[in-house]
Every structure is written in C-alpha cells, then in structure tokens.
Design a protein around this motif. Structure first.
Motif, mmCIF file in Angstrom:
data_model
loop_
_atom_site.group_PDB
_atom_site.id
_atom_site.type_symbol
_atom_site.label_atom_id
_atom_site.label_comp_id
_atom_site.label_asym_id
_atom_site.label_seq_id
_atom_site.Cartn_x
_atom_site.Cartn_y
_atom_site.Cartn_z
ATOM 1 N N VAL A 56 10.051 -0.555 14.570
ATOM 2 C CA VAL A 56 11.517 -0.476 14.514
ATOM 3 C C VAL A 56 12.075 -1.849 14.860
ATOM 4 O O VAL A 56 11.826 -2.362 15.951
ATOM 5 N N GLY A 57 12.820 -2.448 13.956
ATOM 6 C CA GLY A 57 13.392 -3.765 14.175
ATOM 7 C C GLY A 57 12.410 -4.868 13.806
ATOM 8 O O GLY A 57 11.301 -4.917 14.328
ATOM 9 N N SER A 58 12.829 -5.739 12.887
ATOM 10 C CA SER A 58 11.958 -6.845 12.468
ATOM 11 C C SER A 58 12.805 -7.927 11.808
ATOM 12 O O SER A 58 13.998 -7.753 11.562
ATOM 13 N N VAL A 59 12.172 -9.053 11.557
ATOM 14 C CA VAL A 59 12.854 -10.216 10.983
ATOM 15 C C VAL A 59 12.677 -10.213 9.466
ATOM 16 O O VAL A 59 11.555 -10.067 8.965
ATOM 17 N N HIS A 60 13.789 -10.386 8.750
ATOM 18 C CA HIS A 60 13.733 -10.446 7.288
ATOM 19 C C HIS A 60 14.754 -11.459 6.805
ATOM 20 O O HIS A 60 15.956 -11.317 7.051
ATOM 21 N N GLY A 61 14.292 -12.473 6.100
ATOM 22 C CA GLY A 61 15.191 -13.502 5.610
ATOM 23 C C GLY A 61 15.963 -13.089 4.381
ATOM 24 O O GLY A 61 16.944 -13.726 4.004
ATOM 25 N N ASP A 62 15.498 -11.990 3.709
ATOM 26 C CA ASP A 62 16.197 -11.490 2.525
ATOM 27 C C ASP A 62 16.039 -9.969 2.510
ATOM 28 O O ASP A 62 15.312 -9.413 3.333
ATOM 29 N N PRO A 63 16.688 -9.286 1.578
ATOM 30 C CA PRO A 63 16.595 -7.821 1.566
ATOM 31 C C PRO A 63 15.215 -7.274 1.223
ATOM 32 O O PRO A 63 14.996 -6.064 1.316
ATOM 33 N N GLY A 64 14.287 -8.154 0.832
ATOM 34 C CA GLY A 64 12.945 -7.668 0.510
ATOM 35 C C GLY A 64 12.978 -6.670 -0.626
ATOM 36 O O GLY A 64 13.615 -6.891 -1.656
ATOM 37 N N ARG A 65 12.271 -5.558 -0.464
ATOM 38 C CA ARG A 65 12.212 -4.549 -1.517
ATOM 39 C C ARG A 65 13.591 -3.965 -1.844
ATOM 40 O O ARG A 65 13.820 -3.450 -2.942
ATOM 41 N N PHE A 66 14.529 -4.062 -0.865
ATOM 42 C CA PHE A 66 15.865 -3.496 -1.079
ATOM 43 C C PHE A 66 16.755 -4.389 -1.954
ATOM 44 O O PHE A 66 17.928 -4.078 -2.169
ATOM 45 N N THR A 67 16.194 -5.489 -2.449
ATOM 46 C CA THR A 67 16.920 -6.310 -3.417
ATOM 47 C C THR A 67 17.317 -5.468 -4.616
ATOM 48 O O THR A 67 18.356 -5.705 -5.254
ATOM 49 N N ASP A 119 0.818 -1.221 0.000
ATOM 50 C CA ASP A 119 0.000 0.000 0.000
ATOM 51 C C ASP A 119 0.848 1.267 0.000
ATOM 52 O O ASP A 119 0.430 2.306 0.514
ATOM 53 N N GLY A 120 2.036 1.188 -0.593
ATOM 54 C CA GLY A 120 2.871 2.373 -0.711
ATOM 55 C C GLY A 120 3.563 2.785 0.572
ATOM 56 O O GLY A 120 4.107 3.890 0.651
ATOM 57 N N ALA A 121 3.539 1.906 1.587
ATOM 58 C CA ALA A 121 4.180 2.238 2.866
ATOM 59 C C ALA A 121 5.687 2.401 2.674
ATOM 60 O O ALA A 121 6.292 1.818 1.776
ATOM 61 N N LEU A 122 6.283 3.192 3.545
ATOM 62 C CA LEU A 122 7.704 3.501 3.465
ATOM 63 C C LEU A 122 8.495 2.594 4.401
ATOM 64 O O LEU A 122 8.133 2.417 5.563
ATOM 65 N N ALA A 123 9.571 2.001 3.874
ATOM 66 C CA ALA A 123 10.487 1.222 4.700
ATOM 67 C C ALA A 123 11.866 1.849 4.585
ATOM 68 O O ALA A 123 12.272 2.264 3.491
ATOM 69 N N CYS A 124 12.572 1.939 5.711
ATOM 70 C CA CYS A 124 13.912 2.531 5.717
ATOM 71 C C CYS A 124 14.867 1.626 6.478
ATOM 72 O O CYS A 124 14.508 1.047 7.517
ATOM 73 N N LEU A 125 16.069 1.500 5.949
ATOM 74 C CA LEU A 125 17.152 0.826 6.651
ATOM 75 C C LEU A 125 18.019 1.917 7.273
ATOM 76 O O LEU A 125 18.608 2.737 6.552
ATOM 77 N N VAL A 126 18.074 1.940 8.602
ATOM 78 C CA VAL A 126 18.785 2.993 9.325
ATOM 79 C C VAL A 126 19.946 2.377 10.094
ATOM 80 O O VAL A 126 19.774 1.368 10.791
ATOM 81 N N ASP A 127 21.115 2.982 9.962
ATOM 82 C CA ASP A 127 22.302 2.498 10.664
ATOM 83 C C ASP A 127 22.262 2.992 12.112
ATOM 84 O O ASP A 127 22.989 3.910 12.504
ATOM 85 N N LEU A 128 21.385 2.382 12.927
ATOM 86 C CA LEU A 128 21.163 2.828 14.300
ATOM 87 C C LEU A 128 22.364 2.503 15.195
ATOM 88 O O LEU A 128 22.914 1.391 15.138
ATOM 89 N N LEU A 129 22.729 3.482 16.018
ATOM 90 C CA LEU A 129 23.807 3.259 16.980
ATOM 91 C C LEU A 129 23.371 2.305 18.085
ATOM 92 O O LEU A 129 24.183 1.529 18.603
ATOM 93 N N ASP A 130 22.082 2.351 18.423
ATOM 94 C CA ASP A 130 21.560 1.495 19.494
ATOM 95 C C ASP A 130 20.221 0.908 19.062
ATOM 96 O O ASP A 130 19.162 1.332 19.537
#
Length: 226
Positions: A149-160, A112-123
């Motif tokens: 924030v934080g979830s399980v993903h077996g592959d890069p998903g959309r970031f493939t 549904d057009g939702a936004l996903a971001c990969l963030v290099d979080l310090l903590d």
C-alpha cells in the motif's frame, strides 16, 4: 382315509395362532426415514455462506465463499479501458471501477497478471523518508501472496490507458486466479491459489487469510505477506 383328513385338520389348526378367534396379523416394519442434506450454499468447512460482506478478521473460508457467491460478470466486457473518450483494448488484461468511483483496478501481464488498484484512501500511509519521486499513497499492488500500500510512481503506469467499466455491486469478476466482488462496503478480491483476500475501500486496506503485516521495503508505505 378319514384318519388322514383328521390329522391334516389338526396340523392346520396347530399352525394358526388366534386371538379372540381371529388370526394374528403381522404388521410390516416401516422403512427408516432417509436423512436429507440441508439446502443452501456452504463453505468448504461446512458452514453456511455469509450473507453480509466479511468483517475484519473473518475466516478465509467464509470470505472466499461470500466472494464466489456474487453474480458472475462477463469478463469480456472488462478487456478495455477509457481515457478522455479514447478506448484502449487491453488484450488479456482486465480493468474495472467500483460504482462509488473510489477504487479503480487493472491487471498487467508484464507483471505476471498482478492486480493494481488506485484507492481514494481517507488516511493513506505517509510518504517514507527514503521515497523519491511522486508518492501515491493510494496505489495498492496485490499479487495473491503479498499486498503493498503506497508506492512511488513517476507516471500513471498501466493506468495511462484510463479506467475500466463499472463493476456493479453484487457482481463477481473472475480472471486468472483472482475473483473480485463489488459491494457497497468495498471491493473484495481473492486469490484462489494462495487462499488470500483483500478488501479495498476508502476506509483502508483489509487483508484476509495468510496475509500478515510485515516490515515494508524501501519506498513502500505498508506491506502484507503470506
């Protein structure tokens, strides 16, 4: 005849009031000054648009106004992603990366057009005990009414498909109900339909507006909900 002239002269003299032998002058009344509206951009609540990036807990009106004040970017330039030199056209989806390289985001029409971001979080949030599979503590999903924030993903998903082009500091990218403005302090994204906003930075994920912390569902690190 002489009597008529005399009477007329008396009437004219009686109608002319003099001061020191000169007729009184009637000064015109100057028009009232018109009120001018203050210049500059204002928020929907009437206050001035903040010039600095929103601080934690900032009112949502100011956050939305600050994001909207960014310089518009051409969304057509963000309809592709690149991975190892190979470019993938994204159709109606968008992809972009912050200049620091610490946050990369992409939409998915199948979500549904939702936004996903990969963030290099310090903590990043710790892996939940019930999580199985590959844990990605910096994976953030934002659909306007909730943030996880934080979830399980077996592959890069959309970031493939890779990463989108850089969104320079100060620029505003608009797509669907979302508005994202890049800044040295972090990436700020808002959903106009839900009047919510999120700051993405390596220091953490900061919600604004109706988003409030709630109990995270299974295999999720943290959750904020309107």
């Amino acid at each position: 005849m002489r009597m008529a002239v005399l009477i007329a002269s008396v009437l004219v003299a009686g109608c002319s009031s003099t001061t020191g032998g000169q007729p009184d002058r009637i000064e015109p009344i100057p028009p009232a000054p018109s009120a001018s509206a203050p210049s500059g951009t204002t928020t929907s609540s009437g206050g001035p648009t903040p010039t600095a990036a929103p601080a934690p807990g900032a009112p949502i009106d100011g956050v939305l106004a600050w994001i909207e004040a960014g310089a518009p970017a051409d969304v057509a330039a963000y309809r592709e992603a690149t991975r190892e030199g190979q470019v993938t056209e994204l159709g109606q989806d968008v992809a972009f990366t912050t200049p620091s390289g610490k946050t990369t985001c992409m939409t998915a029409q199948r979500a549904d057009g939702a936004l996903a971001c990969l963030v290099d979080l310090l903590d990043p949030p710790p892996r939940p005990a019930d999580a199985y599979g590959e844990w990605k503590g910096g994976w953030v999903d934002y659909d306007g009414s909730s943030v996880t924030v934080g979830s399980v993903h077996g592959d890069p998903g959309r970031f493939t498909a890779g990463e989108g082009p850089e969104l320079p500091y100060g620029q505003l990218l608009s797509f669907g109900d979302f508005r994202c403005r890049s800044d040295a302090a972090g990436l700020f994204c808002a959903d106009s339909a839900n009047r919510s906003a999120v700051k993405f930075s390596d220091a953490g994920i900061e919600p604004f507006g109706c988003l409030q912390p709630v109990s995270a569902p299974p295999q999720i690190g943290e959750r904020f909900q309107c």
